[in-house]
Design a protein around this motif. Structure first.
Motif, PDB file in Angstrom:
ATOM      1  N   THR A  23       0.751  -0.838  -0.460  1.00 65.63           N
ATOM      2  CA  THR A  23       0.276   0.012  -0.127  1.00 65.63           C
ATOM      3  C   THR A  23       1.283   1.151  -0.264  1.00 65.63           C
ATOM      4  OG1 THR A  23      -0.465  -0.561   2.665  1.00 65.63           O
ATOM      5  CG2 THR A  23      -2.212  -1.160   1.089  1.00 65.63           C
ATOM      6  N   LYS A  24       0.445   2.521  -0.501  1.00 66.86           N
ATOM      7  CA  LYS A  24       1.084   4.050  -0.520  1.00 66.86           C
ATOM      8  C   LYS A  24       0.461   4.429   0.324  1.00 66.86           C
ATOM      9  CE  LYS A  24       2.518   4.944  -4.782  1.00 66.86           C
ATOM     10  NZ  LYS A  24       3.665   4.557  -5.018  1.00 66.86           N
ATOM     11  N   GLU A  25       1.141   4.822   1.323  1.00 66.18           N
ATOM     12  CA  GLU A  25       0.446   5.587   2.437  1.00 66.18           C
ATOM     13  C   GLU A  25       1.402   6.770   2.652  1.00 66.18           C
ATOM     14  OE1 GLU A  25       0.378   2.893   5.791  1.00 66.18           O
ATOM     15  OE2 GLU A  25      -0.147   1.093   4.755  1.00 66.18           O
ATOM     16  N   LEU A  26       0.465   7.990   3.478  1.00 63.80           N
ATOM     17  CA  LEU A  26       0.579   8.647   4.116  1.00 63.80           C
ATOM     18  C   LEU A  26       0.107   8.563   5.961  1.00 63.80           C
ATOM     19  CD1 LEU A  26       1.462  12.075   4.185  1.00 63.80           C
ATOM     20  CD2 LEU A  26      -0.980  12.490   4.143  1.00 63.80           C
ATOM     21  N   ASN A  27       2.167   8.646   6.511  1.00 65.44           N
ATOM     22  CA  ASN A  27       2.017   8.700   8.122  1.00 65.44           C
ATOM     23  C   ASN A  27       2.816   9.326   8.962  1.00 65.44           C
ATOM     24  OD1 ASN A  27       0.210   5.749   7.849  1.00 65.44           O
ATOM     25  ND2 ASN A  27       2.500   5.081   6.309  1.00 65.44           N
ATOM     26  N   LEU A  28       2.002   9.716   9.829  1.00 63.26           N
ATOM     27  CA  LEU A  28       3.544  10.582  10.649  1.00 63.26           C
ATOM     28  C   LEU A  28       4.527   9.572  11.296  1.00 63.26           C
ATOM     29  CD1 LEU A  28       3.596  13.614  11.198  1.00 63.26           C
ATOM     30  CD2 LEU A  28       2.649  12.843  13.814  1.00 63.26           C
ATOM     31  N   ILE A  29       5.535  10.137  10.887  1.00 67.53           N
ATOM     32  CA  ILE A  29       7.127   8.605  10.939  1.00 67.53           C
ATOM     33  C   ILE A  29       8.147   9.204  11.838  1.00 67.53           C
ATOM     34  CG2 ILE A  29       8.476   6.747  10.584  1.00 67.53           C
ATOM     35  CD1 ILE A  29       6.332   6.066   8.230  1.00 67.53           C
ATOM     36  N   SER A  30       8.168   8.998  12.888  1.00 70.12           N
ATOM     37  CA  SER A  30       9.655   8.890  13.738  1.00 70.12           C
ATOM     38  C   SER A  30      10.832   7.894  13.053  1.00 70.12           C
ATOM     39  CB  SER A  30       9.912   8.838  15.226  1.00 70.12           C
ATOM     40  OG  SER A  30      10.066   9.584  15.745  1.00 70.12           O
ATOM     41  N   TRP A  31      11.831   8.861  12.409  1.00 69.68           N
ATOM     42  CA  TRP A  31      12.971   8.106  12.071  1.00 69.68           C
ATOM     43  C   TRP A  31      14.347   8.018  12.488  1.00 69.68           C
ATOM     44  CZ3 TRP A  31      12.391   4.377   8.221  1.00 69.68           C
ATOM     45  CH2 TRP A  31      11.362   5.081   7.248  1.00 69.68           C
ATOM     46  N   ASN A  32      14.121   7.413  13.560  1.00 68.25           N
ATOM     47  CA  ASN A  32      16.153   7.287  14.018  1.00 68.25           C
ATOM     48  C   ASN A  32      15.806   8.127  15.554  1.00 68.25           C
ATOM     49  OD1 ASN A  32      17.145   5.348  12.836  1.00 68.25           O
ATOM     50  ND2 ASN A  32      18.071   6.596  11.489  1.00 68.25           N
ATOM     51  N   GLU A  33      14.439   8.008  16.236  1.00 70.79           N
ATOM     52  CA  GLU A  33      14.292   8.602  17.281  1.00 70.79           C
ATOM     53  C   GLU A  33      13.892  10.398  17.155  1.00 70.79           C
ATOM     54  OE1 GLU A  33      17.020   6.981  20.276  1.00 70.79           O
ATOM     55  OE2 GLU A  33      15.819   4.710  20.049  1.00 70.79           O
ATOM     56  N   ARG A  34      14.525  10.648  16.423  1.00 67.55           N
ATOM     57  CA  ARG A  34      14.029  11.700  15.395  1.00 67.55           C
ATOM     58  C   ARG A  34      12.506  12.683  15.440  1.00 67.55           C
ATOM     59  NH1 ARG A  34      18.185  11.538  11.571  1.00 67.55           N
ATOM     60  NH2 ARG A  34      20.159  11.421  12.069  1.00 67.55           N
ATOM     61  N   GLU A  35      12.809  14.284  15.752  1.00 65.99           N
ATOM     62  CA  GLU A  35      11.262  14.577  15.318  1.00 65.99           C
ATOM     63  C   GLU A  35      10.320  13.944  14.456  1.00 65.99           C
ATOM     64  OE1 GLU A  35       7.861  17.296  16.552  1.00 65.99           O
ATOM     65  OE2 GLU A  35      10.109  17.095  17.401  1.00 65.99           O
ATOM     66  N   PRO A  36       8.951  13.502  14.675  1.00 65.82           N
ATOM     67  CA  PRO A  36       8.331  13.158  14.091  1.00 65.82           C
ATOM     68  C   PRO A  36       8.031  13.886  12.386  1.00 65.82           C
ATOM     69  CG  PRO A  36       7.151  12.890  15.916  1.00 65.82           C
ATOM     70  CD  PRO A  36       8.207  14.330  15.881  1.00 65.82           C
ATOM     71  N   LYS A  37       7.841  13.207  10.883  1.00 67.25           N
ATOM     72  CA  LYS A  37       7.552  14.090   9.831  1.00 67.25           C
ATOM     73  C   LYS A  37       6.997  12.769   8.962  1.00 67.25           C
ATOM     74  CE  LYS A  37      12.533  15.725   9.110  1.00 67.25           C
ATOM     75  NZ  LYS A  37      13.254  16.799   7.769  1.00 67.25           N
ATOM     76  N   TYR A  38       6.204  13.866   8.119  1.00 65.71           N
ATOM     77  CA  TYR A  38       4.969  12.932   7.342  1.00 65.71           C
ATOM     78  C   TYR A  38       5.626  12.446   6.337  1.00 65.71           C
ATOM     79  CZ  TYR A  38       1.670  15.882   9.496  1.00 65.71           C
ATOM     80  OH  TYR A  38       1.251  16.306  11.147  1.00 65.71           O
ATOM     81  N   ASP A  39       5.500  11.118   6.142  1.00 65.52           N
ATOM     82  CA  ASP A  39       5.927  10.287   5.289  1.00 65.52           C
ATOM     83  C   ASP A  39       5.018   9.532   3.550  1.00 65.52           C
ATOM     84  OD1 ASP A  39       8.798   8.568   5.010  1.00 65.52           O
ATOM     85  OD2 ASP A  39       7.430   6.888   4.825  1.00 65.52           O
ATOM     86  N   ILE A  40       5.502   9.386   2.561  1.00 64.95           N
ATOM     87  CA  ILE A  40       4.554   8.793   1.833  1.00 64.95           C
ATOM     88  C   ILE A  40       5.951   8.319   1.292  1.00 64.95           C
ATOM     89  CG2 ILE A  40       3.477   9.217  -0.569  1.00 64.95           C
ATOM     90  CD1 ILE A  40       3.493  12.241   0.455  1.00 64.95           C
ATOM     91  N   ARG A  41       5.178   6.324   1.434  1.00 65.02           N
ATOM     92  CA  ARG A  41       5.731   5.503   0.854  1.00 65.02           C
ATOM     93  C   ARG A  41       4.784   4.307   0.276  1.00 65.02           C
ATOM     94  NH1 ARG A  41      10.223   5.140   2.482  1.00 65.02           N
ATOM     95  NH2 ARG A  41      10.595   7.522   3.739  1.00 65.02           N
ATOM     96  N   ASP A  42       5.548   3.352  -0.116  1.00 61.49           N
ATOM     97  CA  ASP A  42       5.116   1.856  -0.287  1.00 61.49           C
ATOM     98  C   ASP A  42       5.987   1.096   0.871  1.00 61.49           C
ATOM     99  OD1 ASP A  42       3.899   2.352  -2.420  1.00 61.49           O
ATOM    100  OD2 ASP A  42       5.658   1.998  -3.503  1.00 61.49           O
ATOM    101  N   TRP A  43       4.500   0.728   1.287  1.00 65.64           N
ATOM    102  CA  TRP A  43       4.415  -1.096   2.788  1.00 65.64           C
ATOM    103  C   TRP A  43       3.678  -1.679   1.805  1.00 65.64           C
ATOM    104  CZ3 TRP A  43       6.800   0.781   7.280  1.00 65.64           C
ATOM    105  CH2 TRP A  43       6.959   1.883   7.252  1.00 65.64           C
ATOM    106  N   ALA A  44       4.871  -3.070   2.686  1.00 68.89           N
ATOM    107  CA  ALA A  44       4.581  -4.539   2.605  1.00 68.89           C
ATOM    108  C   ALA A  44       2.997  -5.004   3.521  1.00 68.89           C
ATOM    109  CB  ALA A  44       5.577  -5.496   2.794  1.00 68.89           C
ATOM    110  N   PRO A  45       2.453  -5.332   3.346  1.00 68.25           N
ATOM    111  CA  PRO A  45       1.434  -5.837   4.231  1.00 68.25           C
ATOM    112  C   PRO A  45       2.567  -6.363   5.002  1.00 68.25           C
ATOM    113  CG  PRO A  45       0.980  -7.275   2.560  1.00 68.25           C
ATOM    114  CD  PRO A  45       2.523  -6.376   2.513  1.00 68.25           C
ATOM    115  N   ASN A  46       1.417  -5.752   6.600  1.00 68.16           N
ATOM    116  CA  ASN A  46       1.591  -6.023   7.610  1.00 68.16           C
ATOM    117  C   ASN A  46       3.115  -5.252   8.327  1.00 68.16           C
ATOM    118  OD1 ASN A  46      -0.069  -7.703   8.528  1.00 68.16           O
ATOM    119  ND2 ASN A  46       1.052  -9.225   7.871  1.00 68.16           N
ATOM    120  N   LYS A  47       3.495  -4.386   7.045  1.00 68.18           N
ATOM    121  CA  LYS A  47       5.191  -2.926   7.682  1.00 68.18           C
ATOM    122  C   LYS A  47       5.947  -3.705   8.225  1.00 68.18           C
ATOM    123  CE  LYS A  47       1.617   0.471   8.172  1.00 68.18           C
ATOM    124  NZ  LYS A  47       0.460  -0.184   7.175  1.00 68.18           N
TER     125      LYS A  47
END
Length: 73
Positions: A23-47
């Motif tokens: 699925t192509k998704e828009l999520n709010l993600i914290s990468w490497n314990e940094r401030e969360p950012k909005y993120d658009i990418r493809d994810w496999a089932p169950n992430k």
């Protein structure tokens, strides 16, 4: 290259799905314990896997929204 850590803070929306279930998704993600950012990418089932994507700050997301709103479809 070290391990990439991420935490999905908020699942906002999936807006397409491939025949293999990714699925192509828009999520709010914290990468490497940094401030969360909005993120658009493809994810496999169950992430369990992810594709390449793009991260945006809140300000960048607002500007992108404004640009998209000007497109005549």
């Amino acid at each position: 290259m070290g391990e990439i850590k991420y935490e999905i803070i908020e699942e906002i929306s999936a807006f397409s799905e491939s025949t293999k279930g990714w699925t192509k998704e828009l999520n709010l993600i914290s990468w490497n314990e940094r401030e969360p950012k909005y993120d658009i990418r493809d994810w496999a089932p169950n992430k369990e896997k992810m594709g390449k994507g793009i991260t945006l700050t809140r300000e960048e997301l607002i500007k992108l929204r404004d640009v998209l709103n000007k497109i005549k479809l």
